[in-house]
Design an enzyme around this catalytic site. Structure first.
Site, PDB file in Angstrom:
ATOM      1  N   GLU A  77       1.018  -1.252  -0.021  1.00 31.39           N
ATOM      2  CA  GLU A  77       0.156   0.026  -0.085  1.00 31.39           C
ATOM      3  C   GLU A  77       1.038   1.272  -0.128  1.00 31.39           C
ATOM      4  O   GLU A  77       1.275   1.717  -1.032  1.00 31.39           O
ATOM      5  CB  GLU A  77      -0.871  -0.046   1.217  1.00 31.39           C
ATOM      6  N   GLU A 130      -3.001   0.067  13.203  1.00 27.36           N
ATOM      7  CA  GLU A 130      -4.020   0.526  12.238  1.00 27.36           C
ATOM      8  C   GLU A 130      -5.508   0.346  12.864  1.00 27.36           C
ATOM      9  O   GLU A 130      -6.479   1.251  12.826  1.00 27.36           O
ATOM     10  CB  GLU A 130      -4.096  -0.012  11.098  1.00 27.36           C
TER      11      GLU A 130
HETATM   12  C1  BGC Z   1      -5.414   2.933   4.445  1.00 28.01           C
HETATM   13  C2  BGC Z   1      -5.817   3.936   5.190  1.00 28.01           C
HETATM   14  C3  BGC Z   1      -6.764   4.808   4.538  1.00 28.01           C
HETATM   15  C4  BGC Z   1      -7.924   4.066   3.927  1.00 28.01           C
HETATM   16  C5  BGC Z   1      -8.910   4.960   3.502  1.00 28.01           C
HETATM   17  C6  BGC Z   1      -6.404   2.201   3.855  1.00 28.01           C
HETATM   18  O1  BGC Z   1      -6.316   1.096   3.310  1.00 28.01           O
HETATM   19  O2  BGC Z   1      -4.589   2.083   4.864  1.00 28.01           O
HETATM   20  O3  BGC Z   1      -5.011   4.423   6.234  1.00 28.01           O
HETATM   21  O4  BGC Z   1      -6.979   5.956   4.955  1.00 28.01           O
HETATM   22  O5  BGC Z   1      -7.531   2.984   3.443  1.00 28.01           O
HETATM   23  O6  BGC Z   1     -10.194   4.123   3.980  1.00 28.01           O
END
Ligand code: BGC
Length: 886
Positions: free
Chosen positions: A482, A752
């Site tokens: 990501e 997270e």
């Molecule tokens: C990310 C987040 C981001 C989100 C949006 C995720 O995949 O890791 O940090 O803000 O997507 O929904």
């Protein structure tokens, strides 16, 4: 009285400006001095090149120390300048001149002669790959390209400056010596639009006679894998890395010479068999090319490069607006245990972003395989399921020439644990391993410690999550497939980030990335740079509420922290275009439309907050801030217009979301937090909302139930409604969900998800479970601004003023915070001494601050508030009144 001391000289927010993108650079400095009530009453800036003074501001009566615009003749391209400042104090006594700071003016667009060069075109993926080729790999990640150019000089230069960049990543060399210490240069931008170049003084590396300028090129963000889309994992900007550089040599006899990338360069592949951010790097030391970057190189096997114009057109060349990424810390890894496979597992003790350095001695062809993971599973094996498609394996193949040191160049991983598979006959104690963290070199500005171990660990976790995610752009996470610049993550964290590190240049650069991704109809993107997020869209993914709103919020906070009007002025049209984009779609002032991926209060636990309520609250925030920004810019009509929009949103919000009995239709912590903190409620509604918020927290047994958007407001709002007791209790909570819960389970960075791992369920979904995501670290702002009590003053932005208003809590015991703002250093340090508190305050010269005691505490004379000028102050306070002030 001692003299004022100007220090931390900055030009355009950089200690050393390596290239300017403006003809009017701005100068700033900090001040320190002993004694109280010290002021700068005048300054003098002197800027010189090697021939002498080119601008002398003269003695200017002013107490200004920040962002003073250059006022001299037009600065020439390719110049190296130094500047100093002298400051006069309140008695008109001058300081000693400051230490000089350097400025490289950079290359003007018209002065670029260099051409983009790359290895000849490579066969498209899908053709049969030679199976016996050492460069073959499962992911078709490219070997690094080595490029070099011989050139001769008639004499040693008196000045040699290298301007260099790449589409991809580069490491530059001159005559066998590495140029600079940057890593992952030139950083990430939308390479179809712009790329930043770096400037290096290489005078000492160039000699009379034969010289070689060389570079190693990797894929990085340009052609390597970025993001999570497996159907287009890489090649987001192009298919092969390319280099562009220009070396300017100036000789003592007044002549000069330019060496630049052109068709005379040669290329070869070498020991870096492949390198990719997500997959890792393989280095085969047997393939090293002797003397490749010196004049002694054996040239067989080298080919001509190809000169080409990158698709879809050569990007704009900008000087770097931000510090380079560097290796900022080294952590020894210690052997922990053996994996089932027999491989050795090492532990850094800290989750980081970067790579390891290995020192080993092996036989020729011995292979060392290095796997990375943030955590271990129940069997104490590396847990890598949460990396998704990121493979994160580095491989070193030894040459057999004694002790060898390996570290990868063009990859990085998010990890705490390392599994090392060793060749037969080599044991873990014959290996030395060091973890190296890699980060944009934003200087550390804040140091803080409390009397409570849990709070200290939380602060450390926040710091390390910032460190692990501030690589060229603020990313969500550094480990899985990501690593995007997600905008909401950044905006909720921005105030916190600015305490720990100087993010002025970092945002200056990233705002441009965001604006580069703004659509024609005004939509800011969800992530910036935008390209890899959704390779099937021709236009960037427009921003969701809270995400697309980020630039408005961050520009405002940049103003409050650094008093930099430049960002506001430059991006005013972009910010307004975003507001209009929302406004056009929502004529009734409820934000139902143009909400795109409407993520809501992302990853909240407990009852879900209505997304339309969240979106509308954020729209109010945008309109409110635009009105304030317009005020700062002196745009009275715009200010009134945005204020009117804000009022209309507030009225619509109240009628849509406030019930007859003063509750919100979405009866959640986040709904009350946003409504209270953004100022959406009338006074009597505020009281009801505050009461209800506290009830909801109590009903959750004192636990938070917030996601990315709500959490930032939790402790600040509790303090604002007079419940800092509850704020402290939530801060110290260790049961799920809480910050302390992750710490109780060994977190060394911010998770997270609140339930990234629980004793009942184990790991959360492998689909999305990072252990290094700073968003929930937004609580740092409250610890700094309320517990330690160092906050900006909106009436005197840029820390020319400040509000010092700590909270003294026996449960915390003490708090020692030091924040070096651009104008100088602030300290707030409180310790309980029995039931009294000793509070030490330090204020830099030139600043006047407001002091505010927590309720129940008073200064002499029963006052609760006071103002104070610079100096070192000690208070001994008791709940009944001040005992002493010195
Ligand atoms: C990310 C987040 C981001 C989100 C949006 C995720 O995949 O890791 O940090 O803000 O997507 O929904």
């Amino acid at each position: 009285m001692t003299l004022l001391i100007p220090y931390n000289l900055r030009c355009e927010h950089m200690f050393t400006a390596r290239g300017l993108n403006t003809s009017v650079p701005r100068f700033s400095w900090a001040l320190e001095a002993e004694g109280k009530d010290r002021w700068q009453t005048a300054y003098r800036v002197e800027l010189r090149n090697e021939d002498g003074i080119i601008w002398d501001s003269g003695k200017v009566p002013s107490n200004q120390t920040q962002l003073i615009p250059y006022g001299g003749p037009r600065l020439s391209s390719d110049a190296v300048l130094t500047w100093i400042v002298t400051c006069w104090d309140e008695n008109n006594t001058p300081s000693a001149p400051s230490k000089p700071a350097m400025i490289f003016t950079g290359l003007a667009a018209a002065d670029w002669e260099a051409e983009w060069i790359a290895r000849y075109f490579v066969l498209p993926a899908g053709r049969e790959a030679p199976a016996d080729n050492i460069y073959d790999n499962l992911w078709q990640a490219r070997p690094a390209d080595y490029v070099r150019r011989d050139f001769a000089t008639s004499q040693a230069p008196i000045r040699a400056t290298l301007y260099i960049t790449a589409l991809g990543l580069y490491e530059a060399y001159m005559n066998g010596q590495r140029v600079g210490e940057d890593v992952m240069a030139p950083g990430w931008t939308d390479y179809h639009t712009r790329v930043e170049y770096q400037v290096h003084d290489v005078t000492d590396l160039v000699r009379a006679g034969n010289n070689v300028l060389g570079a190693i090129l990797g894929e990085g963000w340009y052609s390597g894998r970025v993001g999570h889309n497996q159907r287009r994992a890489g090649n987001h900007y192009g298919g092969r890395p390319a280099l562009l550089c220009q070396l300017h040599l100036h000789y003592g006899d007044g002549t000069s010479q330019i060496v630049c990338t052109d068709e005379h360069w040669q290329t070869r592949q070498g020991p870096i068999c492949y390198s990719d951010f997500l997959m890792g790097e393989m280095y085969d030391a047997r393939l090293e090319i002797a003397n490749w970057n010196t004049p002694d190189c054996e040239l067989s096997g080298w080919q001509r490069v190809e000169v080409f114009v990158p698709d879809p057109g050569a990007p704009q060349l900008d000087a770097a607006r931000v510090q380079p990424a560097r290796e900022v810390a080294r952590l020894p890894a210690s052997f922990s245990h053996h994996a089932r496979s027999g491989a050795a597992i090492f532990d850094l003790g800290q989750n980081i972003a970067g790579y390891v350095e290995l020192r080993v001695s092996g036989r020729s062809g011995d292979r060392f395989t290095i796997r990375h993971a943030e955590t271990l599973d129940a069997d104490r094996e590396l847990y890598t399921a949460n990396l998704r498609h990121a493979v994160a394996i580095d491989i070193f193949v030894a040459s057999g020439n004694g002790t060898e040191t390996f570290k990868p160049r063009f990859t990085f991983h998010g990890f705490r644990y390392v599994e090392l598979t060793l060749p037969d006959g080599i044991s873990p104690d014959q290996v030395s391993m060091t973890g190296i963290t890699v980060q944009t070199d934003t200087s550390v500005t804040g140091v803080i410690e409390t009397g409570h171990p849990l709070v200290n660990q939380l602060l450390s976790n926040i710091f390390w999550s910032q460190r692990g995610n501030f690589l060229s752009v603020p990313t969500d996470c550094p480990q899985r497939d990501e690593r995007y610049g997600w905008t909401a993550d950044a905006q909720v964290f921005w105030k916190t980030a600015g305490y720990f590190m100087d993010v002025s240049a970092f945002l200056t650069k990233w705002m441009l990335d965001i604006v580069d991704g703004q659509s024609r109809d005004g939509a800011f993107p969800d992530v910036a740079p935008t390209k890899p997020l959704n390779p099937y869209r021709l236009t960037p993914q427009p921003g969701a509420p809270g995400w697309g709103d980020a630039p408005v919020i961050m520009a405002w906070e940049h103003w409050l922290r650094y008093a930099d009007r430049g960002l506001l002025e430059r991006y005013w049209p972009a910010l307004e275009a975003w507001a209009e984009h929302i406004g056009r779609a929502n004529p009734d002032f409820i934000r139902r439309n143009a909400v795109y991926n409407n993520y809501g209060d992302w990853l909240s636990v407990g009852p879900v907050t209505d997304r339309t309520l969240v979106a509308t609250a954020y729209w109010y925030r945008v309109a409110d801030l635009l009105s304030r920004i317009a005020d700062v810019l002196g745009r009275a009509t715009d200010a009134a217009r945005h204020r009117q929009t804000a009022d209309s949103i507030r009225a619509a919000f109240t009628s849509a979301f406030v019930t007859a009995d003063h509750q919100l239709t979405s009866d959640t912590q986040t709904a009350y937090l946003l409504a209270l903190d953004f100022g959406l409620l009338a006074r009597d509604q505020r009281n009801h909302a505050a009461t209800r918020l506290v009830e909801l927290i109590k009903a959750a047994d004192g636990h938070l139930q917030t996601g990315f958007l709500g959490v930032r407001h939790l402790l600040p709002v509790l303090t604002a409604i007079g419940r800092d007791d509850l704020a402290v209790a939530m801060l110290l909570k260790e049961t799920y969900p809480s910050w302390g819960f992750s710490i109780a389970h060994g977190a060394t960075t911010i998770w997270e998800r609140w339930d990234g791992w629980t004793p009942q369920k184990g790991f959360q979904s492998t689909n999305m479970n990072s252990f290094n995501h700073y968003a929930y670290g937004s609580v740092g702002e409250w610890i700094w601004s309320r517990l330690a009590g160092i906050d900006w003053d909106p009436n005197s932005p840029g820390y020319m003023g400040a509000v010092l208003r700590p909270l003294f809590h026996q449960a915390i015991g003490s708090c020692r915070a030091m924040y070096t703002a651009h104008p100088g250093r602030f300290v707030s340090q409180w310790d309980f001494e029995g039931s009294n508190v000793k509070w030490i305050v330090e204020i830099p010269p030139n600043c006047r601050v407001q002091l505010e005691l927590p309720s129940g505490w008073q200064f002499a004379g029963g006052r609760h508030l006071t103002t104070l000028a610079s100096g070192h102050h000690r208070f001994l306070l008791s709940p009944t009144g001040a005992l002493a002030h010195s």
